[in-house]
Design a protein around this motif. Structure first.
Motif, PDB file in Angstrom:
ATOM      1  N   PRO A  12      83.723 -23.389  38.053  1.00 31.93           N
ATOM      2  CA  PRO A  12      84.394 -23.970  36.887  1.00 31.93           C
ATOM      3  C   PRO A  12      83.520 -24.009  35.630  1.00 31.93           C
ATOM      4  O   PRO A  12      84.040 -24.009  34.520  1.00 31.93           O
ATOM      5  N   ALA A  13      82.221 -23.987  35.797  1.00 25.46           N
ATOM      6  CA  ALA A  13      81.321 -23.992  34.641  1.00 25.46           C
ATOM      7  C   ALA A  13      81.258 -22.623  33.977  1.00 25.46           C
ATOM      8  O   ALA A  13      80.704 -22.490  32.889  1.00 25.46           O
ATOM      9  N   LYS A  14      81.856 -21.608  34.626  1.00 22.28           N
ATOM     10  CA  LYS A  14      81.797 -20.248  34.101  1.00 22.28           C
ATOM     11  C   LYS A  14      83.197 -19.688  33.845  1.00 22.28           C
ATOM     12  O   LYS A  14      83.448 -18.498  33.980  1.00 22.28           O
ATOM     13  N   ILE A  15      84.106 -20.565  33.434  1.00 17.41           N
ATOM     14  CA  ILE A  15      85.497 -20.167  33.225  1.00 17.41           C
ATOM     15  C   ILE A  15      85.625 -19.127  32.109  1.00 17.41           C
ATOM     16  O   ILE A  15      86.466 -18.225  32.190  1.00 17.41           O
ATOM     17  N   GLU A  16      84.803 -19.220  31.069  1.00 16.31           N
ATOM     18  CA  GLU A  16      84.880 -18.239  29.977  1.00 16.31           C
ATOM     19  C   GLU A  16      84.535 -16.840  30.481  1.00 16.31           C
ATOM     20  O   GLU A  16      85.183 -15.858  30.101  1.00 16.31           O
ATOM     21  N   ALA A  17      83.544 -16.728  31.348  1.00 17.12           N
ATOM     22  CA  ALA A  17      83.195 -15.425  31.927  1.00 17.12           C
ATOM     23  C   ALA A  17      84.335 -14.926  32.803  1.00 17.12           C
ATOM     24  O   ALA A  17      84.669 -13.734  32.785  1.00 17.12           O
ATOM     25  N   PHE A  18      84.957 -15.834  33.556  1.00 17.70           N
ATOM     26  CA  PHE A  18      86.088 -15.426  34.396  1.00 17.70           C
ATOM     27  C   PHE A  18      87.242 -14.926  33.527  1.00 17.70           C
ATOM     28  O   PHE A  18      87.908 -13.952  33.877  1.00 17.70           O
ATOM     29  N   GLU A  19      87.482 -15.566  32.408  1.00 18.87           N
ATOM     30  CA  GLU A  19      88.540 -15.107  31.498  1.00 18.87           C
ATOM     31  C   GLU A  19      88.227 -13.716  30.941  1.00 18.87           C
ATOM     32  O   GLU A  19      89.126 -12.880  30.850  1.00 18.87           O
ATOM     33  N   ARG A  20      86.972 -13.446  30.598  1.00 20.15           N
ATOM     34  CA  ARG A  20      86.588 -12.096  30.132  1.00 20.15           C
ATOM     35  C   ARG A  20      86.827 -11.077  31.244  1.00 20.15           C
ATOM     36  O   ARG A  20      87.367  -9.995  30.995  1.00 20.15           O
ATOM     37  N   PHE A  21      86.430 -11.415  32.454  1.00 19.97           N
ATOM     38  CA  PHE A  21      86.637 -10.574  33.627  1.00 19.97           C
ATOM     39  C   PHE A  21      88.129 -10.295  33.816  1.00 19.97           C
ATOM     40  O   PHE A  21      88.549  -9.151  33.980  1.00 19.97           O
TER      41      PHE A  21
END
Length: 104
Positions: A12-21
């Motif tokens: 959850p702390a890396k949601i922005e990276a997941f959205e880019r992915f």
């Protein structure tokens, strides 16, 4: 038609990276013969679960798309977002066939 449902456990702390992915994979699926139905991200409740749904006309069409994994530079770059950020902790793919409402 076959629909691939991908269930993710994400950081959850890396949601922005997941959205880019996710944005990158939506483009690639659509460009290579599939229809991406989107990523479904945490809103309320568990904050480490996400889903992706995309369809191909047949399992053969999906398998043709899969031949690009690890070979096509754009596919490698998209996976690099996941791998370098650590946004995905694990995932599981399931193939389903849709039961859709009859058209009026």
């Amino acid at each position: 038609m076959i629909t691939c449902v991908v269930e993710y456990v994400i950081d959850p702390a890396k949601i922005e990276a997941f959205e880019r992915f996710g944005r990158r994979w939506m483009e690639l699926v659509d460009r290579h013969g599939g229809t991406h139905h989107g990523y479904f991200l945490p809103s309320e409740g568990a904050s480490d679960k996400a889903l992706a749904l995309f369809s191909f006309p047949s399992l053969a069409a999906y398998e043709e798309y899969r031949t690009l994994f690890g070979k096509d530079p754009e596919f490698i770059e998209a996976d690099r977002i996941r791998d370098e950020s650590g946004c995905v902790l694990r995932y599981e793919r399931t193939f389903m066939r849709p039961l859709l409402p009859d058209a009026p």
